[in-house]
Design an enzyme around this catalytic site. Sequence first.
Site, PDB file in Angstrom:
ATOM      1  N   HIS A 127       3.488  -0.721   1.620  1.00 10.62           N
ATOM      2  CA  HIS A 127       4.126  -1.978   0.720  1.00 10.62           C
ATOM      3  C   HIS A 127       3.242  -2.968   0.674  1.00 10.62           C
ATOM      4  CE1 HIS A 127       4.661  -3.521   5.038  1.00 10.62           C
ATOM      5  NE2 HIS A 127       4.500  -4.460   4.360  1.00 10.62           N
ATOM      6  N   ASP A 157       5.933   4.831   4.662  1.00 14.57           N
ATOM      7  CA  ASP A 157       5.407   3.453   4.317  1.00 14.57           C
ATOM      8  C   ASP A 157       3.900   3.163   4.723  1.00 14.57           C
ATOM      9  OD1 ASP A 157       5.258   0.880   3.370  1.00 14.57           O
ATOM     10  OD2 ASP A 157       5.506  -0.145   5.405  1.00 14.57           O
ATOM     11  N   SER A 231       0.392  -6.865   8.294  1.00 13.21           N
ATOM     12  CA  SER A 231       0.728  -5.756   7.627  1.00 13.21           C
ATOM     13  C   SER A 231      -0.223  -4.745   7.349  1.00 13.21           C
ATOM     14  CB  SER A 231       1.825  -5.697   6.459  1.00 13.21           C
ATOM     15  OG  SER A 231       2.929  -5.861   6.890  1.00 13.21           O
TER      16      SER A 231
END
Length: 406
Positions: A127, A157, A231
């Site tokens: 993402h 992911d 992230s």
Amino acid sequence: MVAPKAKKARLKQLWLLFAQAVTVGCAAALVWKTFFPAPEPSPAPNPPKAEDPLEKDLALLAMSGDYSNAVSIAAPSVVNIFTRKTVRMSRADELGVDWNQDPELHLKALGSGVIVSSSGDILTNYHVVDGIRSIFVALSDGRTYEATLRGNDVETDLALLQVKAKDLPAIRIGDSSELRVGQTVLAIGNPFDVGQTVTSGIISALGRHGFGLNNYEDFIQTDAAINQGNSGGALVNLRGELIGINSAIFSPDHVEGFVGIGFAIPSSIVSTVLPAMMAGQTVERGYIGLVPRQLSQELAQDLSLRVRSGVMVKQVIPNSPAAKADIRSFDVILEVNGQPIARANRLLQIIARLKPGTDVEVKILRGNRTLSKHVVASQRPHGSLEKEAIIPSPAEEEGDFEERSR
């Protein structure tokens, strides 16, 4: 004076007595050894293992709250991922400067990444780079490189970038299966684009799932601060080993900051996905075609089941191997190939490891009957619906939500 004959007889008598005594003694010794054997000598104790000086130093530093050794090992492997584009100035004439000849460079931080090979492979969240055309990477020493997307696995992911560089400081990948709740961990990344940042905390929980963030959730939960920009960054142990990829945070509604609940993809999942991505291959997984739901005690009582927890089939996908094997909605899966099933995410991981064509014995509870079904696994199709059904939690119903930390 004893006569010679008498003396000879006396010596013979003494010899006989001696021989009999020896015979009786030997017999007694044999009997004693037979019925009362001597205890086996205890084995020599194993020599103590030499203590690893690094482990000893890390343990002492951890007790004192000094994590600098772990940071010095892991931090050079964590990078900042960003994009950049040129912006034309619309007020060039008013300013009397031709900005179009020297356009402004606009940078936008995307997230973080982790170097996993010295030849330029960088792991991050999918993402973070999804839909981004121009990707750049900044190393901890200030060097920057343009990156290409080498591979991705949307189901977990995860994505793999590559830069044209050599001799990069690759991180060591640890074993997340050895983790225990309460262990100290460090999160390294680039939150809010302020630069590389290290935060510390503990492992709050293991095996978190059911959030709908990806199809194979098995998150490590930590209270080490994770914010936007973290992230794709590293969650490391005190040996400086990668044990997770920081991916998401839980925040109350209308609160954008970290509140002590962060999630990382464990290295056990990374280790199953990374080799295929590094080889430029699509990650292949087994498939039987059902949607599992974590069975709660309340639902089990409502359905009058004799089990109070486990995994229930919410839906069977038409024309799937499960449908052909007569597995039905509301069946409770007890075992797969003799392995007990208690959690929906573990069931999906077991199915994913199956090779297409494998015959699988699935033990189910249907009503009050225990049945065995044989399912022939196939290859997981793209965009498969075989993933855990999301059951809203009370917190979510009150407005709380999960958000990714990009």
